[in-house]
Write an enzyme that holds these catalytic residues in place. Structure first.
Site, PDB file in Angstrom:
ATOM      1  N   GLY A   1     -44.963  11.991  -0.584  1.00  0.00           N
ATOM      2  CA  GLY A   1     -43.822  11.875   0.322  1.00  0.00           C
ATOM      3  C   GLY A   1     -42.955  13.101   0.246  1.00  0.00           C
TER       4      GLY A   1
ATOM      5  N   VAL B   1     -44.664  15.472  10.412  1.00  0.00           N
ATOM      6  CA  VAL B   1     -46.046  15.685  10.847  1.00  0.00           C
ATOM      7  C   VAL B   1     -46.142  16.995  11.637  1.00  0.00           C
ATOM      8  CG1 VAL B   1     -47.837  14.840  12.429  1.00  0.00           C
ATOM      9  CG2 VAL B   1     -46.763  13.267  10.811  1.00  0.00           C
TER      10      VAL B   1
ATOM     11  N   ASP C   1      11.339  16.127   6.726  1.00  0.00           N
ATOM     12  CA  ASP C   1      10.851  15.835   8.071  1.00  0.00           C
ATOM     13  C   ASP C   1      11.107  14.340   8.346  1.00  0.00           C
ATOM     14  OD1 ASP C   1       9.311  16.027  10.507  1.00  0.00           O
ATOM     15  OD2 ASP C   1       7.656  15.103   9.407  1.00  0.00           O
TER      16      ASP C   1
END
Length: 778
Positions: free
Chosen positions: A84, A431, A552
């Site tokens: 794999g 593939v 702020d």
């Protein structure tokens, strides 16, 4: 008798059990004590050295281990490696880290002795099994993973099967994997979670450890938001993934879809490839997976492979071979491929008896009705084609319903003149790369679906829409008639690409980026105000005789709300401000983008300084002063551009201040608003420049104002007027960076929310601001 200091050493000695019996012995035994104490000190030294030389671990978690464990006829367990790309890539990864792999061993057993024996076999190779029951595999793997997530991610909406018991099992198994990982990792390690079967796992591990480095890679497509939104529990799935520091995909399309889902479902913003969380940054990036190129390229020249090539040619004739290799799955486009080949034979009778399709279909889930039905249709269609077109000595379709060993597959790749790779949707598709790698002096032509991730890299293939059988037909003709020089040119370009973008590089790039992200997140976390850092700031605050504090408002003293007029300060906030200004050492300034009328209204009766519209106005000694020589006269062209944007962006609005125009889009759809924002800024550039104005992007706003003032200019104005021993500014927006940059060297800058390079400290959440200030003045 031993004195207290000696007794303390004895208690904490590793030989405590022996020494405990010596407490009341004669002095002649002191020699034993001192010897054992010396051993204790050596033990401490050894532990420190061991810690200093700690070997980092790379812990990989995937649904299956990269090995097969089987029970032979004698009842003995044997372990063999499985083929794999993932196992190959991670196995060849060059790293000093010790590699550990956690996954299901692929075998069922309820016998505890067997589990122990299997575990011992696997642990020798650094594999750690997660044992699952047959019911868990049925519900978690066959159910949620392959009946819910697989069709969703591959755009087969009608195939999605969602059941509550699937989701329950998926959660349960993800927790089992997390529990298997917990004892194996430390803060310094790297955890890499693989694929859609374990999408909840990153968050489960993050709950256990806040600092360990976690990566996740998604090996299949990630669907567009319009499809992903149909998924029940979609928030849980996305939050599960956001436990990772780095989330990887094969292509930018999948990455874009994921970020879009994060925007729309969780309403989290990203900056380029970064998603900002309260305590860290999650990176999203592309890592196209490759193959072990040399392994495939060299294998084609092995004598045993060449023997198989000769045998294949003998059995199939010397005419061109078209090769198709797939696992049995509806996403692979096998039926479309057969239809396209059948059409080719019908419309190009000159190729009858001169070309064959070799179709390899690897069995997969054929006990599931949907897959069993697909196999029946494949069998029937191949039977029809062969029945209609076959001739003495020639078979149109050679069909193999089995898996091939490595040498057989290499021989088939090497022999085939054309590879037809046409999935309807595929994460990468190796593939295509394997076929290209096996070629030497015999060039082959690759026909590749545009829906495969590999199509982004292999642009020299014949790229097709796999849903269009006429395109498949035409691509076969193009491949068969392509001249040899063109075949070789295309092949060499593709081989150059895949020989450098290998699976080894894929794994190395991912781990390398994950390590750099960990360093970035460490630096981000260093800025967060802890209790110790609060004490440090508080110490400076208390010893100062003169203090200047800038605050702020929206996103800092007040949370953002849908209707900006509803963001008035709470009683707790007002009480805090009163306490701050009551200290004669403090000069407190609310430095906001709000207009001065609303600030006056909200802070009526409190003796503090105010700066409105980003410094266009300031209030000092109870009087408002305009900081601009002349208020702007808004050009009709600018107003028309903004109005057109509002018309095309539902729930956005224009705020007209005395000195600025502000387009608000907080309540609009995130994706649409961000697109409109870019369009608006592009359209405004010309007219704004002509009127000597400035475009300023803020938190869900675009503001047009004079360039002569900002929040930083108000800081500079006040610092020129007096000297302060303690200066601090707190803000949440990019506009507050101007305020932070204007602070003196000894100033303290605190960013609320996202990370800012301009700020010295961070408070991750807005609701931490008031408690922080209360703690400061307490």
């Amino acid at each position: 008798m031993f004195n207290h200091s000696v007794y303390w050493i004895v208690i904490y000695s590793p030989s405590f059990i022996i020494l405990q019996s010596l407490v009341n012995v004669k002095p002649s035994f002191f020699l034993i004590f001192y010897s054992l104490s010396a051993l204790y000190l050596l033990d401490i030294k050894h532990r420190l050295q061991t810690k200093y030389k700690y070997t980092m671990k790379l812990i990989i978690l995937s649904n299956r281990l990269p090995v097969k464990i089987e029970k032979d006829e004698n009842g003995e367990f044997t372990v063999s490696p499985s083929e794999g790309g993932l196992a190959t890539g991670l196995g060849s990864l060059e790293t000093e880290a010790e590699k550990i792999w956690i996954g299901w061993p692929g075998i069922f057993t309820d016998d505890e002795d067997e589990k122990k024996e299997i575990t011992e076999h696997l642990n020798k190779h650094n594999f750690y099994p997660v044992f699952l029951s047959e019911e868990q595999i049925e519900l978690y793997y066959e159910g949620y993973s392959n009946s819910t997530m697989w069709p969703l991610c591959h755009y087969f909406y009608s195939y999605i099967d969602y059941r509550a018991e699937y989701w329950t099992a998926y959660q349960e198994v993800n927790k089992l994997f997390a529990e298997a990982a917990f004892p194996l990792f430390n803060d310094e390690d790297i955890i890499w979670v693989q694929d859609y079967q374990l999408m909840l796992l990153p968050a489960l591990i993050r709950e256990q450890n806040k600092v360990v480095s976690i990566g996740y890679f998604h090996h299949i497509p990630f669907p567009s938001y319009e499809l992903f939104r149909v998924l029940p529990k979609r928030e849980a799935v996305l939050n599960g993934l956001l436990g990772a520091d780095l989330i990887g995909f094969h292509t930018h399309d999948y990455m874009r879809h994921f970020i879009s889902a994060i925007y729309r479902v969780l309403q989290l913003e990203s900056s380029l490839d970064e998603i900002q969380l309260s305590d860290r940054v999650v990176h999203v990036d592309t890592f196209p997976m490759g193959i072990n190129y040399e392994h495939y390229h060299d294998a084609a020249l092995k004598p045993e492979v060449q023997e198989k090539v000769t045998e294949l040619r003998k059995n199939m004739g010397n005419y061109p071979i078209i090769l198709s290799v797939d696992r049995l799955d509806y996403s692979k486009g096998i039926l479309h491929r057969l239809i396209g080949f059948s059409q080719f034979l019908e419309n190009h009778p000159e190729y009858l008896s001169k070309v064959s399709l070799v179709m390899i279909v690897v069995p997969s889930r054929d006990q599931v009705d949907m897959y069993a039905d697909l196999k029946v249709k494949i069998d029937e269609m191949i039977g029809n084609i062969n029945g209609q077109y076959s001739d003495l000595g020639w078979t149109p379709v050679h069909y193999f319903y089995r898996s091939f060993d490595f040498d057989e597959l290499i021989a088939m790749y090497h022999t085939a003149d054309i590879a037809l790779v046409s999935p309807l949707r595929d994460g990468m598709n190796l593939v295509a790369k394997e076929y290209i790698a096996t070629k030497h002096s015999n060039p082959g032509v690759l026909i590749l679906s545009e829906m495969a991730g590999a199509a982004i890299e292999l642009t020299d293939a014949i790229i097709i829409n796999p849903n269009d059988t006429e395109e498949i037909e035409n691509s076969i003709y193009e491949a068969l008639t392509m001249d040899e020089d063109e075949k070789m040119r295309r092949l060499k370009r593709m081989q150059k690409r895949i020989s450098t973008q290998t699976v080894k590089k894929w794994a190395g790039d991912f781990v390398g980026e994950l390590e750099s992200i960990k360093n970035q997140n460490v630096n981000i976390n260093k800025k967060i105000i802890t209790q110790n850092k609060l004490s440090f700031i508080k110490k400076d605050y208390e010893k100062a005789n003169s203090r200047l504090i800038f605050l702020d408002y929206d996103g800092t003293l007040s949370a953002f709300v849908k209707n900006p007029e509803d963001a008035k300060p709470t009683e707790r906030t007002l009480e805090l401000i009163k306490n701050l200004v009551s200290d004669s050492k403090n000069k407190v300034v609310i430095n906001s983008g709000r207009n001065h009328d609303i600030l006056d209204k909200w802070f009526e009766g409190i003796d503090l300084d105010l700066a409105a519209e980003h410094g266009a106005f300031y209030k000092s000694d109870g009087k408002w002063i305009q900081n601009m020589k002349q208020k702007p006269v808004w050009d009709d062209e600018i107003l028309d551009i903004i109005q057109r944007t509002i018309d095309k962006t539902p729930r956005s609005e224009l705020e007209i201040k005395q000195t600025a125009l502000v387009w608000h889009y907080r309540n609009s759809d995130i994706w649409l608003a961000e697109m409109r924002e870019k369009q608006l800024v592009n359209e405004l550039m010309g007219p704004v420049a002509r009127h000597n104005l400035q475009i300023m992007r803020g938190n869900k706003i675009v503001e047009i104002k004079s360039p002569d003032y900002n929040k930083g200019s108000e800081v500079k104005r006040l610092l020129k007027m007096d000297t302060y021993e303690f200066v601090m500014a707190i803000g949440d927006d990019t506009t507050d960076d101007d305020m932070f940059r204007a602070l003196p060297e000894h100033g303290i800058s605190i960013k609320v929310g996202d990370f800012s390079a301009a700020a010295q400290y961070r408070l991750p959440w807005q609701d931490e601001v008031v408690p922080f200030l209360e703690g400061l003045i307490k």
